[in-house]
Scaffold this motif. Structure first.
Motif, mmCIF file in Angstrom:
data_model
loop_
_atom_site.group_PDB
_atom_site.id
_atom_site.type_symbol
_atom_site.label_atom_id
_atom_site.label_comp_id
_atom_site.label_asym_id
_atom_site.label_seq_id
_atom_site.Cartn_x
_atom_site.Cartn_y
_atom_site.Cartn_z
ATOM 1 N N LYS A 1 38.661 46.425 46.112
ATOM 2 C CA LYS A 1 37.820 45.379 46.513
ATOM 3 C C LYS A 1 38.859 44.098 47.044
ATOM 4 C CE LYS A 1 34.804 41.921 44.488
ATOM 5 N NZ LYS A 1 34.165 41.554 43.083
ATOM 6 N N TYR B 1 58.948 39.812 48.327
ATOM 7 C CA TYR B 1 58.891 38.808 47.028
ATOM 8 C C TYR B 1 59.669 39.825 46.145
ATOM 9 C CZ TYR B 1 54.987 36.343 48.965
ATOM 10 O OH TYR B 1 54.289 35.707 50.128
ATOM 11 N N GLY C 1 45.008 43.053 45.271
ATOM 12 C CA GLY C 1 46.372 42.933 45.202
ATOM 13 C C GLY C 1 47.049 43.918 46.162
ATOM 14 N N LYS C 2 46.428 44.476 46.821
ATOM 15 C CA LYS C 2 46.821 45.525 47.624
ATOM 16 C C LYS C 2 48.003 45.115 48.798
ATOM 17 C CE LYS C 2 42.714 46.318 49.539
ATOM 18 N NZ LYS C 2 42.007 45.422 48.857
ATOM 19 N N SER D 1 53.545 29.827 43.963
ATOM 20 C CA SER D 1 52.645 28.827 44.454
ATOM 21 C C SER D 1 51.413 28.845 43.688
ATOM 22 C CB SER D 1 52.305 28.893 46.064
ATOM 23 O OG SER D 1 51.948 30.222 46.220
ATOM 24 N N GLY E 1 41.124 40.997 47.759
ATOM 25 C CA GLY E 1 41.941 40.198 46.535
ATOM 26 C C GLY E 1 42.282 40.957 45.467
ATOM 27 N N HIS F 1 40.202 49.249 54.572
ATOM 28 C CA HIS F 1 38.707 49.315 53.907
ATOM 29 C C HIS F 1 37.823 50.372 54.673
ATOM 30 C CE1 HIS F 1 39.445 45.897 51.756
ATOM 31 N NE2 HIS F 1 40.044 45.073 52.531
HETATM 32 N N1 LIG Z 1 50.952 33.577 49.475
HETATM 33 C C1 LIG Z 1 50.104 33.537 48.480
HETATM 34 N N2 LIG Z 1 50.131 32.560 47.652
HETATM 35 C C2 LIG Z 1 49.341 32.463 46.595
HETATM 36 N N3 LIG Z 1 48.336 33.404 46.336
HETATM 37 C C3 LIG Z 1 48.063 34.505 47.184
HETATM 38 C C4 LIG Z 1 49.183 34.506 48.211
HETATM 39 N N4 LIG Z 1 48.726 35.857 48.989
HETATM 40 C C5 LIG Z 1 47.869 36.201 48.290
HETATM 41 N N5 LIG Z 1 47.547 35.530 47.053
HETATM 42 C C6 LIG Z 1 46.325 35.936 45.926
HETATM 43 O O1 LIG Z 1 46.812 37.079 45.521
HETATM 44 C C7 LIG Z 1 45.443 37.696 45.257
HETATM 45 C C8 LIG Z 1 45.594 39.061 45.884
HETATM 46 O O2 LIG Z 1 45.688 38.921 47.224
HETATM 47 P P1 LIG Z 1 45.980 40.169 48.298
HETATM 48 O O3 LIG Z 1 46.169 39.602 49.715
HETATM 49 O O4 LIG Z 1 47.162 40.906 47.845
HETATM 50 O O5 LIG Z 1 44.681 40.841 47.942
HETATM 51 P P2 LIG Z 1 44.212 42.349 48.865
HETATM 52 O O6 LIG Z 1 43.667 43.291 48.045
HETATM 53 O O7 LIG Z 1 45.103 42.871 49.698
HETATM 54 O O8 LIG Z 1 43.135 41.636 49.849
HETATM 55 P P3 LIG Z 1 42.330 42.121 51.267
HETATM 56 O O9 LIG Z 1 41.911 43.445 50.957
HETATM 57 O O10 LIG Z 1 41.384 41.179 51.232
HETATM 58 O O11 LIG Z 1 43.450 41.864 52.201
HETATM 59 C C9 LIG Z 1 44.475 37.007 45.989
HETATM 60 O O12 LIG Z 1 43.546 36.399 44.739
HETATM 61 C C10 LIG Z 1 45.232 36.106 46.797
HETATM 62 O O13 LIG Z 1 44.372 34.750 46.707
#
Ligand SMILES: Nc1ncnc2c1ncn2[C@@H]1O[C@H](COP(=O)(O)OP(=O)(O)OP(=O)(O)O)[C@@H](O)[C@H]1O
Length: 765
Positions: A511, A527, A515-516, A486, A513, A673
């Motif tokens: 931080k 996926y 990608g964790k 998407s 976003g 976190h």
């Molecule tokens: N279903 C999705 N469709 C499109 N982009 C997504 C989707 N889920 C997450 N993202 C994008 O992927 C990137 C990584 O997101 P992710 O949730 O893996 O981060 P995170 O490190 O787990 O953040 P947090 O600590 O806030 O949970 C972000 O930029 C987010 O906007």
């Protein structure tokens, strides 16, 4: 030409010796004129019609750039059209709109995964007729009922064709009775008796046909819904990222019943009207061939005038349904649900939401009013045309009756002819709409069938099936890259390498976003990685059945999703084995959930409401942890599993999780976190912008003085007591904790210069 033929038909003196030849030639002239008219019209249309753009992977019909589509919603992203001119790409065949933003993305390399998601079908080319054929195939599953409906239809229409003839005979009987009561009475009574019998039979067959047709349609709709549901339920998560719940609901309800319409159209409109037209014409020619030719000569001018007039109204009408639909959709979008009602109420947005809805409704009303005016003009015009034809028939037919004193044509025959003409006229008009109806319902069929044909990117049943008991849970990641379909422009993971031996705990920090969560989703096989491999116990997970991989996993997400059923049902959901009440209670005790459940009036039978709205965030998380206790997974993924708990509960649940892990020797990946929850981990990976920028144990990373050390010092100053407390707990636990030796084998890390740019990572985001 047509009028000339009509006049010739009236004034020509037919020689009785060559009557058949002359009549046939006259009829042939009329047929040629009609064919000529339709061919010329088709050719002209072909050369002058506006060419739309066909974007096959998005929509099956050409799309046209149009303005003024206020309140129309994009069928891909569901956003309403914006901007001063409300421009969009619109299908003129069915109610499909594409907003300029989605249109711009159409050529992306990922286009096949665009919007309504790849919907990978069975490779069959999709056309209106493909769908039509498949609907007929679906109906053939119920062929005995379908054949019964067809037989009833043919009998019903044949009886209807006989009716005008009998009505004419009844009138002739009345006239004969007036002239000679002895003979006329019998004629009248015989005709009357036959007419009544025919009407009774027609009513009975009409009821039977309607019953059979309704049965086929309802059974078809049920079969379609079952297939649709089975298909949707096995789709992968990527599919739901781009599919709105409203769209799915609409396909399950409206589209599923609308796609059975072709059957209705086929039986009621196409077949029924063709029978009436052919039968009516045959009977009309039998009644009076001269009058038939005269009447048919005016068909082309009438059709031409009617079509030219109804064209603009059709264009206006084609825009209206979407607006009306938007007006219907809007309350669905805007109607507050249990959760969104709070967002609407705080800050108060009631007036804003009401205005939005009234805007949609007023636009729909505007279109409706315009349509009503145009529609009324077209109706008036076509009524005058029909009345004009009726007058012509009566005038010339009356002349024939009077001139021949009823010998060439009787009054009854004139009435019969008039009735046949009306029958043919109605059938002809109905047939004109059949093709459009078929295309319209085939659009609904397209939406439904494309979903039925859709195949998930990760087929849960494909691949080698893992035996849960033999899984060790040794995970290896090699060069993992990933981007969401998407959002194809942004690469979320840019090359992740790591190893997680059985029984170890890997903490992912960094931080928001970075990608964790995405990484955990890949491990859960929600996926497929865009590049790289995930190896489980030495096997590439691509070759393993994702269903069996997930059966070995436990997952506690950031936002715990519960179903609207009892607590016990929620806990045992998807367990895949029998369980005892004691087991559930034990799991809840371990997750520190037992007490709050008992405090509720109905205990484990308490219903939690939609998405668990009746529980607090912390309570939901404890239930999610209890689920894991019940499942005893080989691999456990905790995504901020205790973030919604207070310090006291967090410590208790954390302790319970640790004892569970000790007992199961599971491989754990936890995202946190709050660093107090990760210091005991076997390895800690700091993820930033899709890369691992640091890895090691807590002590190693603190000693290194890098990104992690900065995170700790920041958090220490904020929440010093929590970290120190947990560290003390670790020391006192000695070797009883899950602190297995540091097993992180630092594999080549595809770092980029971004790593050096990391100056500060805010753990709270
Ligand atoms: N279903 C999705 N469709 C499109 N982009 C997504 C989707 N889920 C997450 N993202 C994008 O992927 C990137 C990584 O997101 P992710 O949730 O893996 O981060 P995170 O490190 O787990 O953040 P947090 O600590 O806030 O949970 C972000 O930029 C987010 O906007």
């Amino acid at each position: 030409m047509s009028f000339y033929n009509g006049i010739k038909c009236i004034v020509y003196h037919y020689d009785p010796r060559f009557l058949v030849l002359q009549g046939t030639l006259q009829a042939l002239t009329m047929v040629i004129i009609n064919v000529e008219y339709f061919m010329l019209k088709t050719i002209l249309n072909k050369f002058t019609e506006e060419q739309g753009e066909l974007i096959a992977h998005i929509h099956m019909h050409p799309l046209f750039f149009e303005t003024g589509l206020k309140c129309h919603g994009c069928d891909i992203c569901s956003d309403q059209m914006k901007g001063p001119h409300y421009v969009a790409y619109r299908c003129r065949t069915c109610d499909f709109d594409l907003c300029p933003r989605c249109y711009k993305q159409k050529d992306k390399t990922s286009a096949k995964g665009f919007g309504a998601r790849s919907l990978r079908g069975n490779g069959e080319q999709i056309t209106t007729w493909t769908y039509f054929r498949r609907i007929v195939d679906l109906a053939m599953d119920f062929w005995p009922t379908l054949v019964a409906a067809l037989v009833c239809l043919v009998i019903m229409q044949s009886l209807q064709i006989l009716a005008p003839k009998l009505q004419g005979s009844i009138f002739d009987g009345i006239i004969a009775y007036l002239q000679n009561p002895g003979v006329g009475k019998d004629r009248f009574q015989d005709a009357m008796a036959t007419y009544v019998t025919i009407m009774v039979l027609q009513g009975a067959f009409s009821g039977l046909k309607s019953l059979a047709q309704e049965l086929v349609q309802r059974r078809m709709a049920c079969a379609v819904r079952l297939k649709l549901f089975a298909s949707v339920i096995r789709m992968d998560i990527a599919f739901f990222d781009t599919m709105h719940t409203g769209q799915l609901t609409s396909r399950m309800t409206n589209d599923a019943s609308q796609m059975t319409q072709p059957l209705n159209t086929l039986l009621n409109d196409l077949l029924a009207n063709v029978l009436l037209l052919v039968g009516g014409m045959f009977m009309a020619f039998r009644t009076s061939w001269k009058l038939s030719i005269l009447a048919l000569t005016i068909v082309p001018p009438i059709t031409y005038s009617y079509r030219s007039l109804s064209m603009p109204s059709g264009r206006a009408a084609s825009r209206a349904p979407s607006t009306a639909l938007t007006a219907k959709r809007t309350p669905r979008r805007r109607m507050p649900s249990a959760t969104s009602a709070r967002s609407v109420a705080s800050p108060p947005r009631h007036a804003f939401e009401s205005n939005k809805y009234s805007d949609s409704i007023n636009t729909a009303l505007g279109h409706g009013v315009k349509n009503a005016y145009v529609g009324a003009s077209v109706t008036a015009f076509s009524t005058y045309l029909n009345l004009g034809t009726a007058v012509l028939i009566l005038w010339y037919g009356g002349q024939l009756v009077c001139d021949s004193e009823g010998k060439i044509m009787s009054i009854g025959s004139l009435i019969t002819f008039q009735l046949y003409w009306n029958m043919m006229n109605n059938a002809f008009i109905s047939l004109g709409n059949v093709f459009n109806d078929l295309i319209r319902s085939s659009s609904a069929a397209e939406r439904v069938l494309s979903l039925i044909d859709a195949r998930p990117d990760v087929n849960p049943d494909e691949g080698e099936v893992l035996v849960r008991e033999t899984v060790k849970g040794h995970l290896k990641l090699r060069g993992i890259q990933f981007r969401y379909r998407s959002r194809p422009d942004s690469i979320v993971l840019k090359g992740i390498d790591m190893e997680m031996p059985p029984g170890t705990t890997t903490a992912l920090v960094g931080k928001s976003g970075g990608g964790k969560s995405t990484l955990v989703h890949l491990l859960m096989r929600f996926y497929e990685p865009t590049a790289g491999e995930i190896i489980l116990d030495g096997k590439d997970t691509k070759l393993l059945s994702s269903k069996s991989v997930r059966q070995c996993c436990g997952f506690v997400a950031q936002d715990t999703q519960l179903f609207s059923c009892s607590i016990e049902e929620n806990l045992s959901y998807g367990l895949g084995r029998d369980h005892s009440k004691e087991e559930v209670i034990e799991a809840c005790k371990a997750a520190n959930a037992h007490e709050f459940i008992l405090e509720m009036e109905e205990g484990y039978e308490t219903r939690v409401g939609e998405k668990g709205i009746m529980l607090s965030g912390g309570q939901k998380q404890r239930l999610a942890v209890a689920r894991c206790f019940l499942r005893k997974p080989r691999m456990l993924f905790l995504d901020e599993a205790t973030s919604a708990l207070d310090a006291e509960n967090e410590a208790i649940v954390q302790g319970a999780l640790e004892s569970l892990l000790l007992e199961l020797n599971s491989t754990v990946v936890l995202i946190a976190h709050r660093l107090s929850t990760v210091i005991n981990a076997t390895q800690i990976c700091v993820i930033h912008k899709g890369l691992i920028v640091e890895r090691g144990t807590h002590d190693e990373l603190v000693a290194k003085g890098g990104v992690y050390a900065q995170l700790v010092s920041r958090q220490l100053s904020r929440d010093a007591s929590a970290v120190i407390g947990a560290k003390k707990a670790k020391d006192t636990k000695n070797n009883q904790t899950l602190a297995t030796p540091m097993t992180c084998t630092t594999v080549s890390d595809s770092r980029s210069e971004e790593q050096s740019q990391v100056i500060y990572c805010d753990p709270a985001g």
